[in-house]
Design a protein around this motif. Structure first.
Motif, PDB file in Angstrom:
ATOM      1  N   LYS A  11       0.832  -1.209   0.000  1.00  6.18           N
ATOM      2  CA  LYS A  11       0.000   0.000   0.000  1.00  6.18           C
ATOM      3  C   LYS A  11       0.865   1.258   0.000  1.00  6.18           C
ATOM      4  N   VAL A  12       1.892   1.263   0.825  1.00  7.10           N
ATOM      5  CA  VAL A  12       2.777   2.426   0.907  1.00  7.10           C
ATOM      6  C   VAL A  12       3.498   2.635  -0.418  1.00  7.10           C
ATOM      7  N   LEU A  13       3.962   1.565  -1.027  1.00  4.69           N
ATOM      8  CA  LEU A  13       4.719   1.673  -2.272  1.00  4.69           C
ATOM      9  C   LEU A  13       3.828   1.879  -3.496  1.00  4.69           C
ATOM     10  N   ALA A  14       2.519   1.797  -3.308  1.00  9.65           N
ATOM     11  CA  ALA A  14       1.604   2.045  -4.423  1.00  9.65           C
ATOM     12  C   ALA A  14       1.664   3.502  -4.881  1.00  9.65           C
ATOM     13  N   ASP A  15       2.112   4.374  -4.005  1.00 10.50           N
ATOM     14  CA  ASP A  15       2.269   5.780  -4.373  1.00 10.50           C
ATOM     15  C   ASP A  15       3.578   5.934  -5.151  1.00 10.50           C
ATOM     16  N   GLU A  16       3.490   6.535  -6.337  1.00  7.84           N
ATOM     17  CA  GLU A  16       4.655   6.663  -7.212  1.00  7.84           C
ATOM     18  C   GLU A  16       5.807   7.423  -6.567  1.00  7.84           C
ATOM     19  N   ASN A  17       5.494   8.522  -5.868  1.00  5.67           N
ATOM     20  CA  ASN A  17       6.563   9.307  -5.241  1.00  5.67           C
ATOM     21  C   ASN A  17       7.265   8.530  -4.141  1.00  5.67           C
ATOM     22  N   ARG A  18       6.516   7.774  -3.351  1.00  2.00           N
ATOM     23  CA  ARG A  18       7.141   6.981  -2.289  1.00  2.00           C
ATOM     24  C   ARG A  18       7.985   5.853  -2.885  1.00  2.00           C
ATOM     25  N   SER A  19       7.516   5.256  -3.970  1.00  2.71           N
ATOM     26  CA  SER A  19       8.308   4.221  -4.639  1.00  2.71           C
ATOM     27  C   SER A  19       9.614   4.807  -5.161  1.00  2.71           C
ATOM     28  N   LYS A  20       9.548   5.995  -5.722  1.00  4.02           N
ATOM     29  CA  LYS A  20      10.761   6.657  -6.208  1.00  4.02           C
ATOM     30  C   LYS A  20      11.706   6.980  -5.054  1.00  4.02           C
ATOM     31  N   MET A  21      11.154   7.405  -3.926  1.00  4.17           N
ATOM     32  CA  MET A  21      11.988   7.691  -2.757  1.00  4.17           C
ATOM     33  C   MET A  21      12.708   6.436  -2.286  1.00  4.17           C
ATOM     34  N   VAL A  22      12.000   5.326  -2.243  1.00  5.65           N
ATOM     35  CA  VAL A  22      12.607   4.059  -1.833  1.00  5.65           C
ATOM     36  C   VAL A  22      13.730   3.702  -2.798  1.00  5.65           C
ATOM     37  N   TRP A  23      13.503   3.894  -4.078  1.00  5.12           N
ATOM     38  CA  TRP A  23      14.531   3.619  -5.081  1.00  5.12           C
ATOM     39  C   TRP A  23      15.766   4.485  -4.836  1.00  5.12           C
ATOM     40  N   LEU A  24      15.542   5.782  -4.640  1.00  6.58           N
ATOM     41  CA  LEU A  24      16.649   6.713  -4.407  1.00  6.58           C
ATOM     42  C   LEU A  24      17.399   6.394  -3.114  1.00  6.58           C
ATOM     43  N   SER A  44       7.245  20.235   2.027  1.00  6.56           N
ATOM     44  CA  SER A  44       6.193  19.656   2.869  1.00  6.56           C
ATOM     45  C   SER A  44       5.692  18.328   2.306  1.00  6.56           C
ATOM     46  N   SER A  45       5.577  18.230   0.999  1.00  5.96           N
ATOM     47  CA  SER A  45       5.142  16.981   0.378  1.00  5.96           C
ATOM     48  C   SER A  45       6.192  15.882   0.580  1.00  5.96           C
ATOM     49  N   THR A  46       7.450  16.234   0.397  1.00  8.91           N
ATOM     50  CA  THR A  46       8.538  15.278   0.600  1.00  8.91           C
ATOM     51  C   THR A  46       8.546  14.779   2.042  1.00  8.91           C
ATOM     52  N   SER A  47       8.412  15.711   2.988  1.00 12.74           N
ATOM     53  CA  SER A  47       8.404  15.339   4.408  1.00 12.74           C
ATOM     54  C   SER A  47       7.216  14.450   4.739  1.00 12.74           C
ATOM     55  N   GLN A  48       6.067  14.724   4.144  1.00 15.55           N
ATOM     56  CA  GLN A  48       4.868  13.918   4.399  1.00 15.55           C
ATOM     57  C   GLN A  48       5.073  12.482   3.901  1.00 15.55           C
ATOM     58  N   HIS A  49       5.626  12.334   2.713  1.00 13.63           N
ATOM     59  CA  HIS A  49       5.901  10.996   2.185  1.00 13.63           C
ATOM     60  C   HIS A  49       6.921  10.269   3.060  1.00 13.63           C
ATOM     61  N   TYR A  70      18.049  10.409   5.771  1.00 15.58           N
ATOM     62  CA  TYR A  70      17.137   9.268   5.636  1.00 15.58           C
ATOM     63  C   TYR A  70      17.836   8.097   4.958  1.00 15.58           C
ATOM     64  N   ALA A  71      17.491   6.898   5.418  1.00 14.63           N
ATOM     65  CA  ALA A  71      18.070   5.670   4.865  1.00 14.63           C
ATOM     66  C   ALA A  71      16.973   4.630   4.711  1.00 14.63           C
ATOM     67  N   LEU A  72      17.136   3.797   3.713  1.00 15.65           N
ATOM     68  CA  LEU A  72      16.203   2.707   3.469  1.00 15.65           C
ATOM     69  C   LEU A  72      16.450   1.583   4.469  1.00 15.65           C
ATOM     70  N   LYS A  73      15.387   1.043   5.032  1.00 20.45           N
ATOM     71  CA  LYS A  73      15.489  -0.123   5.914  1.00 20.45           C
ATOM     72  C   LYS A  73      15.209  -1.354   5.053  1.00 20.45           C
ATOM     73  N   LYS A  74      16.257  -1.896   4.508  1.00 15.30           N
ATOM     74  CA  LYS A  74      16.122  -2.972   3.526  1.00 15.30           C
ATOM     75  C   LYS A  74      15.441  -4.212   4.089  1.00 15.30           C
ATOM     76  N   GLU A  75      15.634  -4.460   5.382  1.00 11.70           N
ATOM     77  CA  GLU A  75      15.004  -5.644   5.970  1.00 11.70           C
ATOM     78  C   GLU A  75      13.488  -5.569   5.911  1.00 11.70           C
ATOM     79  N   ALA A  76      12.927  -4.359   5.911  1.00 10.21           N
ATOM     80  CA  ALA A  76      11.476  -4.203   5.817  1.00 10.21           C
ATOM     81  C   ALA A  76      10.969  -4.622   4.442  1.00 10.21           C
TER      82      ALA A  76
END
Length: 103
Positions: A11-24, A44-49, A70-76
């Protein structure tokens, strides 16, 4: 069967911007400003995501002076990946059974 944590990851990754953030963030740790610039979003949008990603355990942060790094928690993400791995394994098992029947 999908578990609740895996469903929330999808559900969280269904949002395109959040998916891009995870990629980055998978490439390297970044500040809000760096993500903001890379994605062309407002602060504000970046912080909300990032808040949603953090609340769902996909991202962590550490403070460095006035910045949050910010860092990706890969184990999640591994739980979601294991869901797809299990589908792959089941498919291979079915293929093997079909091939053995046809021998």
């Amino acid at each position: 069967m999908l578990t609740v944590p895996v469903i929330s990851v999808f559900k969280v990754l269904a949002d395109e911007n959040r998916s891009k953030m995870v990629w980055l963030l998978g490439e390297k740790e970044q500040t809000v400003g760096e993500l903001e610039q890379a994605l062309g979003l407002s602060q504000s949008s970046t912080s909300q995501h990032l808040k949603i990603l953090t609340q769902n355990g996909l991202v962590s942060f550490r403070k460095h002076g006035n910045f949050r790094i910010y860092a990706l928690k890969k184990e999640a993400l591994r739980a979601a990946m294991s869901f797809f791995d299990s589908l792959w394994d089941k498919g291979l098992d079915r293929l093997k059974q079909n091939l053995e029947k046809n021998e």
